[in-house]
Each structure stands twice: as C-alpha cells, then as structure tokens.
Design an enzyme around this catalytic site. Structure first.
Site, PDB file in Angstrom:
ATOM      1  N   GLU A   1       0.818  -1.212   0.000  1.00  0.00           N
ATOM      2  CA  GLU A   1       0.000   0.000   0.000  1.00  0.00           C
ATOM      3  C   GLU A   1       0.854   1.265   0.000  1.00  0.00           C
ATOM      4  OE1 GLU A   1      -3.994  -1.535   2.254  1.00  0.00           O
ATOM      5  OE2 GLU A   1      -2.094  -1.764   3.310  1.00  0.00           O
TER       6      GLU A   1
ATOM      7  N   GLU B   1      -3.560  -9.481   3.815  1.00  0.00           N
ATOM      8  CA  GLU B   1      -4.194  -9.217   5.110  1.00  0.00           C
ATOM      9  C   GLU B   1      -5.283 -10.228   5.466  1.00  0.00           C
ATOM     10  OE1 GLU B   1      -2.596  -5.054   4.109  1.00  0.00           O
ATOM     11  OE2 GLU B   1      -3.214  -6.867   3.035  1.00  0.00           O
TER      12      GLU B   1
END
Length: 255
Positions: free
Chosen positions: A109, A129
């Site tokens: 990210e 995640e």
C-alpha cells in the site's frame, strides 16, 4: 526522527527515504511512520528538492505493519497522513517507490501510494491481510481498483496471493522491472529525468493526472485548465521556451 528507523539522503534535488529495519523486513511501527512523515514534510517544504524516492534496506521494500507492535496496541499511523505517515497524504512532488524483495500488505500500500514504481525482478507484491483476519485498509481496497482492472484487484484482495514483479508490470501496476539490486539506482535515474523538468509544470501535471480519473468528460477540460492556467503564464514557461531557442539548459524558478 530516529536514524535507526528511517534514513534520508538528499542529492541533486532528489530525497531518498530508506526504511531501515532490515531485521524486521522493514515492517512499519509507530516510530517508522513518524520518521517517514517527517521526511515527507522535508520533501514538500524544501524548494531544492524536486522528487522523492522511498525504498527499504536489506533487500526488502516493506513487509507491512509491525504485527508484534500491533498486538501490543501500537498503530503505525500519523494523524492525517495514515499508515506509514504516507498513504492518506497528497504530495505536490513526485514520489517513486524503489522495490527490492517483498512489498506486502502495508508495504504494498505504500508502494501504490507512490506516483511511480520501479521493482527488481525478484520483487513480490500482495495484500495478504485476509490471511491474518485483517483487511487492506491502508489503500489496497480503494486505490488498487483504480490502478489495475477491478477484477484483478478483487482477486488479490480476496485470495491474499502474491504476484511477481513481471506480473505486476504486465497488468500495468509498476513502471519498470530491473535486475535485482538495482531498483534504487533505476529509480534515481528516473528521478533525475523528472528533476530536470520545470517544477511547477511537474507538480501541476501530477495534480491533473491524479484527479482526472474522477472528472466527467463534460468537465475535464475546464477542470484541467483551472489547474494549469498558472503554468501557461509562469516565468518557467518563458524560461523553457527561451532556453530551447538559445540551446541551453533552463534555469527553473518554480514560478
């Protein structure tokens, strides 16, 4: 800012920001986030700096959030700037990610929050995640579908699988793939090309491209022109044209 967490080096208008926790695969804790944020403050405020590069020490870009710190209640965020002091931030100057090894979870990210990405051939990208019962809330779920086809973004988010640098380039996620160990040098070469250009023109071009994906066809030229009007009447525009006619390098003022 702790030098143990983040290192900075400024040369020729380029600020290199290095995540410096190699033993933790450059996982981001609170101190790292604050140090990155401070480095980006420097990039934005120093007129001699034209481009930023973010990279990682020890052959890894960033493995994401420091999970050991997370379970103790520490959040690697900066108010108003989000994860790593970066992902919720809008910079006026270009930022390049130079990726070696893993860019995973929050590290992925961070990379996709940069304007350009250069990666080594052995680079690995992903938002795993979901494999830990978490979600890619630091930009993976909202930024990635704007950078690759939404179904590919969906696959990465729901499976948590990694993709290679070659695959990332194939789907248009990264700009170039280079030999292992050379991502930073390749990023510096790219940064030098950008730093040689008119800083006001670079900043406004970046602003338009970032915003234009949300503009309708009917409004896009009016909105673009509102951003660019000061570029066309700037001292740099006259200098650029004059320098071209005189066959010399321009001397930019950024105004």
């Amino acid at each position: 800012m702790s030098e143990a967490e983040v290192l900075t080096d400024a040369q020729d208008g380029v600020l290199v920001i290095t995540l410096n926790r190699p033993k933790a695969k450059n996982a981001v804790n609170k101190a790292t986030a604050e140090a990155v944020s401070a480095a980006l403050d420097r990039l934005e405020s120093d007129d001699s700096l034209r481009v930023g590069i973010i990279t990682g020490a020890g052959g890894t870009f960033c493995s994401g959030m420091d999970l050991k710190a997370f379970v103790t209640g520490e959040m690697p965020m900066v108010e108003g700037h989000g994860f790593a002091g970066l992902v919720e931030r809008t910079l006026s100057k270009p930022l390049i990610a130079a990726v070696e090894g893993y860019a995973l979870a929050g590290g992925f990210e961070v990379a996709i929050s940069c304007d350009l990405i250069v990666a080594a051939e052995d680079g690995q990208f992903g938002i795993p995640e979901v494999k830990r019962g978490l979600a890619a809330a630091a930009g993976g779920l909202v930024k990635l579908p704007k950078q690759v086809p939404p179904r590919l973004a969906m696959e990465l988010a729901l499976t948590g699988d990694f993709i290679s640098a070659a695959r990332a380039a194939e789907i248009g996620l990264i700009n170039s793939v280079v030999a292992p160990g050379t991502a930073l040098e390749a990023a510096k070469t790219l940064a030098a090309k950008i730093a040689a250009n008119g800083p006001l023109a670079v900043a406004r071009s970046k602003q338009v491209i970032a915003a234009a994906q949300d503009w309708s066809t009917e409004e896009m030229f009016d909105r673009q022109n509102a951003v660019l009007k000061d570029v066309l009447t700037s001292e740099d525009a006259i200098e650029g044209a004059t320098a071209f006619a005189e066959k010399r390098a321009p001397v930019w003022k950024g105004k």
